[in-house]
Every structure is written in structure tokens, then in C-alpha cells.
Design a protein around this motif. Sequence first.
Motif, PDB file in Angstrom:
ATOM      1  N   GLU A  11       0.834  -1.202   0.000  1.00  0.00           N
ATOM      2  CA  GLU A  11       0.000   0.000   0.000  1.00  0.00           C
ATOM      3  C   GLU A  11       0.867   1.249   0.000  1.00  0.00           C
ATOM      4  OE1 GLU A  11      -3.170   1.067  -1.155  1.00  0.00           O
ATOM      5  OE2 GLU A  11      -3.341  -0.923  -0.279  1.00  0.00           O
ATOM      6  N   GLU A  61      -8.983  -0.615  -3.086  1.00  0.00           N
ATOM      7  CA  GLU A  61      -8.143  -1.340  -4.056  1.00  0.00           C
ATOM      8  C   GLU A  61      -8.795  -1.355  -5.428  1.00  0.00           C
ATOM      9  OE1 GLU A  61      -5.202  -1.835  -3.297  1.00  0.00           O
ATOM     10  OE2 GLU A  61      -5.402  -1.710  -1.138  1.00  0.00           O
ATOM     11  N   ALA A 101      -2.668  -3.245  -6.786  1.00  0.00           N
ATOM     12  CA  ALA A 101      -4.057  -3.279  -6.325  1.00  0.00           C
ATOM     13  C   ALA A 101      -4.657  -4.679  -6.512  1.00  0.00           C
ATOM     14  CB  ALA A 101      -4.892  -2.240  -7.066  1.00  0.00           C
ATOM     15  N   GLN A 104      -3.293  -6.926  -3.837  1.00  0.00           N
ATOM     16  CA  GLN A 104      -3.946  -6.626  -2.559  1.00  0.00           C
ATOM     17  C   GLN A 104      -5.358  -7.219  -2.514  1.00  0.00           C
ATOM     18  OE1 GLN A 104      -1.727  -5.831  -0.383  1.00  0.00           O
ATOM     19  NE2 GLN A 104      -2.122  -3.701   0.108  1.00  0.00           N
TER      20      GLN A 104
END
Length: 117
Positions: A11, A61, A101, A104
Amino acid sequence: MKSEVPSKSLEWSNLVLGAAFVCAAYMFGGQPVAAWNAAITGTLMVCCSAVALTRYGAWVEWSNLLLGSWAVVAPFLLGFGSQPVAMWTHVLLGLCVATIAAIQLAAARRPSPRASS
């Protein structure tokens, strides 16, 4: 859904990439469309990543995935694809943000080892 960020380091990476995108906007002084797109998209990436670091949600995300994808196609849709520096900056940074993203999102869907014990 977990309320904790799957990987804070990833992140933070997206936050730094978004900030780099904002800084890159200054390189595109002669190309106002590329500069504005980089500044706005990068700012939104930074905001989404900052929100994810403080209060994680899958929507953040998904937002970064969408913003990264937009950065990849923007040079061709907005007409600055023939400018190599602006085009490659958008494509490479966009691919990096979208990939992080997606990682994640995939990590958030995996069950936690503590939860299954």
C-alpha cells in the motif's frame, strides 16, 4: 472481508507511485492534457492509498485498480500516445499501481491462517 490492509508495504508502494505520478506531471509542461491527467490521477491514487492505510476496504483497491487501468489507456484516449515520455510514464506507473491493487485484492480474499485455527 478483512478490515486490515493485506500488505502495508504494498500500500505504501502504491502511495509512492501515485506521488511519483503527481511529480511526473511537472515533466509534461508542454503537454497540458498529459500533465493534468497525471496530476489528477496521481492525486487520486495517493488519496486512495492513504485511505487504505488508515481504514482498509476492498473499494479502495478497486479504485486503485481502476485508476491504474485508466493511466494505461489514457494516453491513447486523450491523444498524447505519440509523446513517448508521457505515454510510457502513464503506462508503466499505471501497470504498477493496477498490479499492486490486484495483488492486494487477491490477498484480502484469502482466508487468514488465524481465522481457520
